[in-house]
Design a protein around this motif. Structure first.
Motif, mmCIF file in Angstrom:
data_model
loop_
_atom_site.group_PDB
_atom_site.id
_atom_site.type_symbol
_atom_site.label_atom_id
_atom_site.label_comp_id
_atom_site.label_asym_id
_atom_site.label_seq_id
_atom_site.Cartn_x
_atom_site.Cartn_y
_atom_site.Cartn_z
ATOM 1 N N SER A 93 5.277 -90.791 0.145
ATOM 2 C CA SER A 93 4.283 -89.961 -0.544
ATOM 3 C C SER A 93 2.937 -90.019 0.167
ATOM 4 O O SER A 93 1.913 -89.655 -0.427
ATOM 5 C CB SER A 93 4.125 -90.430 -2.000
ATOM 6 O OG SER A 93 5.323 -90.272 -2.707
ATOM 7 N N GLU A 155 2.131 -80.777 3.233
ATOM 8 C CA GLU A 155 3.382 -81.502 3.362
ATOM 9 C C GLU A 155 3.172 -83.010 3.340
ATOM 10 O O GLU A 155 2.236 -83.527 3.945
ATOM 11 C CB GLU A 155 4.058 -81.125 4.693
ATOM 12 C CG GLU A 155 4.699 -79.768 4.682
ATOM 13 C CD GLU A 155 5.980 -79.731 3.842
ATOM 14 O OE1 GLU A 155 6.931 -80.442 4.190
ATOM 15 O OE2 GLU A 155 6.010 -78.983 2.861
ATOM 16 N N GLY A 164 2.387 -83.093 -6.169
ATOM 17 C CA GLY A 164 2.062 -81.963 -5.316
ATOM 18 C C GLY A 164 1.001 -81.054 -5.914
ATOM 19 O O GLY A 164 0.709 -81.089 -7.113
ATOM 20 N N ASP A 166 -0.239 -76.860 -5.397
ATOM 21 C CA ASP A 166 -0.081 -75.566 -4.746
ATOM 22 C C ASP A 166 -1.041 -74.589 -5.423
ATOM 23 O O ASP A 166 -1.773 -74.973 -6.333
ATOM 24 C CB ASP A 166 1.384 -75.105 -4.834
ATOM 25 C CG ASP A 166 1.790 -74.311 -3.602
ATOM 26 O OD1 ASP A 166 0.901 -73.715 -2.967
ATOM 27 O OD2 ASP A 166 2.988 -74.273 -3.289
#
Ligand SMILES: [Zn+2]
Length: 471
Positions: A93, A155, A164, A166
């Motif tokens: 991670s 990434e 994550g 986005d």
């Protein structure tokens, strides 16, 4: 988890009549079940299990989470410390970061990071809270930790990950310090390894989650979440409760949601603008997976299930009563739904015995599509072993997922389908809400020597476990 989405399962699903994709009838063995089997009742969770409260705030930048975690632990062994795993600091991670900023409590003497294979540049992968005195078994100790999770867009080494950011979504699983208590055993202090996997051993805990988010963003999280309440500063606070959560998932985004009832479970799915599937399609796909797997493994473990779809080219991650999806692939959905039994309800040390959840979740795919991965049974190497026993990601997935699923299917064929299914059902119901070990499975398979032989041959069970089961 499931990092690959392109397994051959869907091909077998379409070509079920071809050799290699059928599940042949095995010889019928007389049901000879372990003591306590067959069971009619599922074991109840430990009334003395930990109580966890998570108060989380997603900042307006949509990539910083600040939080306070309150933990009340009533250990069944004396403790002089409390240990927490900081999963975002794992090598796979790298880029994300979880830091503990303060720790409080009547018995707290201090705290500090332990490296334990953490990614460079992060504080450590474990956090130890030192107590002023040893707390005896049966006495409750409470601590409060302030923490900050910083998520990085782009990434990470593992590709699709439990954390994550986005354009229209932020998600974090294992994003808060995770109590590593294994009842009857003690603190799990396993090091992080390069192979991407869960690496946690966490007890089922009575968990409350509050998440403050900017504007009208929708939260999908573990547990029975209600409607949000508006706050004076233009935010919304979503609250949820899961009485048996080992770890939680939080996804915050511009979700379109759909809800469907299946049996006694309410499924809520969420998809982002432009997603490959509609929320309704995903809800029906999830409901179908629940129906199919309930037929094999017994009632679905939770009254609710939330399923955020956050990407269209990733894998999946299992959490308590929630599944993070990076794709709407039907095989992936079945795999992650199966984890609600194998990981969510029947817990395991995902470092020490990763096959106990991953081989079973992969084997469960065959319930839906009939593909038993039988070619994988011939692979060299053992299904069992810890995360540290595999050289690389391919070896780990080939042996734990592929060969593990094949070995369980072959064991079923060898023992007779009905007898094997009853024994697995017994394992599931008796080990509910615990952290199970391979010997617990061996005990449930007592009397089914052909199945035990297959699992020993594949290196899933130890010969000693299998022999001890028969004594
Ligand atoms: Zn998995």
């Amino acid at each position: 988890m499931h990092s690959r989405t392109a397994r051959a399962t869907s091909i077998c699903g379409a070509l079920l009549v071809l050799a290699g994709c059928t599940a042949p009838e095995g010889p019928e063995a007389a049901p000879a079940l372990a003591a306590g089997c067959p069971v009619t009742e599922r074991a109840a969770p430990d009334p003395e299990r930990p109580v966890v409260d998570l108060d989380l705030r997603l900042a307006d930048d949509l990539r910083t989470v600040t939080g306070t975690e309150t933990v009340a632990l009533t250990p069944d062994l004396p403790v002089a410390e409390l240990w927490f795993r900081l999963v975002p600091n794992a090598p796979q991670s790298a880029g994300h970061r979880l830091a503990v900023e303060a720790v409080r409590g009547d018995l707290v003497a201090g705290g500090g990071y332990v490296d334990a294979g953490a990614a460079s540049g992060t504080p450590g992968s474990l956090y130890r809270v030192d107590l002023r005195e040893t707390v005896p078994a049966g006495q409750t100790v409470s601590v409060e930790l302030d923490f900050r999770l910083r998520l990085t867009a782009g990434e990470t080494p593992a590709g699709f990950d439990r954390l994550g950011v986005d354009d229209s979504v932020t998600w974090w699983g294992s994003g808060a310090p995770l109590l590593t208590w294994e009842p009857g055993v003690g603190w799990a202090q396993d090091p992080m390894v390069e192979v991407s996997g869960e690496t946690t051993a966490a007890p089922a805990a009575d968990t409350t989650i509050r998440v403050s988010v900017p504007g009208d963003l929708v939260v999908l999280t573990s547990g029975d979440q209600g409607r949000p309440r508006e706050t004076a500063d233009g935010r919304r606070v979503w609250e949820s409760h899961d009485p048996v959560a080992r770890d939680v998932l939080v996804a915050v985004g511009e979700f379109e949601t759909a809800t469907v009832e299946v049996g006694s479970t309410r499924v809520t799915t969420g998809v982002l603008p432009g997603a490959d599937a509609s929320a309704e399609e995903l809800a029906e796909r999830t409901a179908e997976a629940i129906r199919v797997l309930e037929g094999r493994f017994g009632p679905f473990p939770y009254p609710t299930l939330t399923v955020p779809l956050v990407s269209d080219d990733g894998g999946g991650e299992e959490y308590a009563s929630s599944i993070l999806l990076g794709s709407d692939d039907p095989g992936l959905v079945v795999h992650e739904v199966a984890h609600m039994w194998f990981y969510g309800m029947v817990g395991n040390s995902q470092f020490r015995d990763p096959w106990l959840d991953e081989a079973f979740a992969s084997y469960a795919e065959s319930v839906a599509d009939g593909h038993t991965h039988e070619d994988d049974l011939d692979r060299g190497g053992a299904v069992g072993g810890s995360m540290a026993d595999f050289d690389d990601q391919d070896e780990y997935e080939d042996l734990v997922y592929g060969k593990g699923a094949a070995a369980l299917a072959a064991a079923r064929e060898a023992a007779g389908e009905q007898a094997f299914d009853e024994a697995v059902r017994c394992y599931v119901e008796t080990q509910a809400w615990t952290i199970a070990r391979p010997e617990d499975l061996a005990r449930a398979l007592q009397g089914l020597e052909p199945a035990l032989d297959v699992l020993v041959e594949a290196g899933a069970l130890d010969r000693r476990d299998a022999e001890a089961a028969g004594e």
